[in-house]
Design an enzyme around this catalytic site. Sequence first.
Site, PDB file in Angstrom:
ATOM      1  N   HIS A  17     -79.379 -20.289 -85.033  1.00 39.42           N
ATOM      2  CA  HIS A  17     -78.340 -21.334 -85.069  1.00 39.42           C
ATOM      3  C   HIS A  17     -78.891 -22.646 -84.500  1.00 39.42           C
ATOM      4  O   HIS A  17     -78.637 -23.722 -85.043  1.00 39.42           O
ATOM      5  CB  HIS A  17     -77.130 -20.927 -84.207  1.00 39.42           C
ATOM      6  N   LYS A  41     -63.663 -11.246 -89.182  1.00 43.47           N
ATOM      7  CA  LYS A  41     -64.323 -10.527 -88.087  1.00 43.47           C
ATOM      8  C   LYS A  41     -63.277 -10.327 -86.992  1.00 43.47           C
ATOM      9  O   LYS A  41     -63.033 -11.228 -86.179  1.00 43.47           O
ATOM     10  CB  LYS A  41     -65.521 -11.319 -87.566  1.00 43.47           C
ATOM     11  N   ARG A  91     -80.141 -17.781 -94.778  1.00 42.22           N
ATOM     12  CA  ARG A  91     -81.282 -16.951 -94.366  1.00 42.22           C
ATOM     13  C   ARG A  91     -81.950 -16.287 -95.549  1.00 42.22           C
ATOM     14  O   ARG A  91     -83.164 -16.143 -95.605  1.00 42.22           O
ATOM     15  CB  ARG A  91     -80.808 -15.847 -93.401  1.00 42.22           C
ATOM     16  N   SER A 128     -76.045 -12.831 -85.315  1.00 41.54           N
ATOM     17  CA  SER A 128     -75.321 -12.564 -84.067  1.00 41.54           C
ATOM     18  C   SER A 128     -74.942 -11.093 -83.975  1.00 41.54           C
ATOM     19  O   SER A 128     -75.000 -10.486 -82.902  1.00 41.54           O
ATOM     20  CB  SER A 128     -74.053 -13.413 -83.999  1.00 41.54           C
TER      21      SER A 128
HETATM   22  O1  PNS Z   1     -70.593 -17.580 -88.670  1.00 43.02           O
HETATM   23  P1  PNS Z   1     -69.652 -17.126 -89.763  1.00 43.02           P
HETATM   24  O2  PNS Z   1     -68.715 -16.038 -89.247  1.00 43.02           O
HETATM   25  O3  PNS Z   1     -70.356 -16.706 -91.018  1.00 43.02           O
HETATM   26  O4  PNS Z   1     -68.752 -18.401 -90.134  1.00 43.02           O
HETATM   27  C1  PNS Z   1     -67.709 -18.301 -91.082  1.00 43.02           C
HETATM   28  C2  PNS Z   1     -66.679 -19.415 -90.828  1.00 43.02           C
HETATM   29  C3  PNS Z   1     -66.116 -19.282 -89.421  1.00 43.02           C
HETATM   30  C4  PNS Z   1     -67.346 -20.752 -91.005  1.00 43.02           C
HETATM   31  C5  PNS Z   1     -65.547 -19.227 -91.890  1.00 43.02           C
HETATM   32  O5  PNS Z   1     -64.982 -17.953 -91.736  1.00 43.02           O
HETATM   33  C6  PNS Z   1     -64.465 -20.286 -91.779  1.00 43.02           C
HETATM   34  O6  PNS Z   1     -64.650 -21.396 -92.203  1.00 43.02           O
HETATM   35  N1  PNS Z   1     -63.331 -19.901 -91.163  1.00 43.02           N
HETATM   36  C7  PNS Z   1     -62.201 -20.781 -90.920  1.00 43.02           C
HETATM   37  C8  PNS Z   1     -61.015 -20.465 -91.835  1.00 43.02           C
HETATM   38  C9  PNS Z   1     -61.211 -21.109 -93.185  1.00 43.02           C
HETATM   39  O7  PNS Z   1     -61.283 -22.321 -93.337  1.00 43.02           O
HETATM   40  N2  PNS Z   1     -61.309 -20.244 -94.193  1.00 43.02           N
HETATM   41  C10 PNS Z   1     -61.571 -20.660 -95.570  1.00 43.02           C
HETATM   42  C11 PNS Z   1     -63.064 -20.651 -95.821  1.00 43.02           C
HETATM   43  S1  PNS Z   1     -63.409 -21.069 -97.470  1.00 43.02           S
END
Ligand code: PNS
Length: 164
Positions: A17, A41, A91, A128
Site C-alpha cells: 500500500h 469483508k 497486483r 492484508s
Molecule cells: O482494500 P479493498 O477492501 O479492496 O477496498 C475496497 C473498497 C473499500 C475501496 C470498496 O469496497 C469500496 O469502495 N467501498 C465503499 C462502498 C462503495 O462505494 N461501494 C461501491 C463500489 S463500486
Amino acid sequence: MATALCPGSFDPVTNGHIDIISRTARHFDDVIVAVIRNPQKAQSLFTLEERQEMLAEVTSHLPNVSIDFFTGLLVEFAKEHGANSIVKGLRAVSDFDYELQMAQMNQQLSGIDTFFISTSPQYSFLSSSLVREVAKFGGDVSSMVPPVVAKRLDERFGEQRGNA
Ligand code: PNS
C-alpha cells in the site's frame, strides 16, 4: 489542484500500500487515503480509527498525503472532498475483474475516473489478509509491513491469545 483518492480497507496497511500511496503522491497535488469499510469483508482486525492512525504514522514523511475514514459510498466521499480521481494498485490479473467492475460502477455513479498503478513486483504476493493470517499464527511479517504495524499485529494477536 488535482486531488487523488486512494481508497481501501487497509486492515492493516502493508508495504505494498505504501508503495502505491507514495507513487501516487508524485503525480498528484494532493492525495487522500480513505480507509473505507468494505461491506464484503464482514469482520475486521483493526477499527477504522486504528487503521487511520497507522496510516498517518507510516505516511508522515509525505507532505501532500492525508488520511481519512469513511463508511458510505466511495464516490460520495470523493465528491465531498473534491477528489477528481481514484487511484488503485493492481497486483495481478486476478485483481483486474473486480477492480474494473468497481471503476466502471464509480464512473457510472459519479463520472470520477479510476487510474491503476501496477504494484512493484516485490509486493505482488502481498495482501492484508495474508499478513493477518501469517501474523495470527506467529509468522514473521517484518518485511511486509512497517515496524509500527508489525508491533500492533503482535499486540492484537497477543491479546487474542491471552483471551483464548
Ligand atoms: O482494500 P479493498 O477492501 O479492496 O477496498 C475496497 C473498497 C473499500 C475501496 C470498496 O469496497 C469500496 O469502495 N467501498 C465503499 C462502498 C462503495 O462505494 N461501494 C461501491 C463500489 S463500486
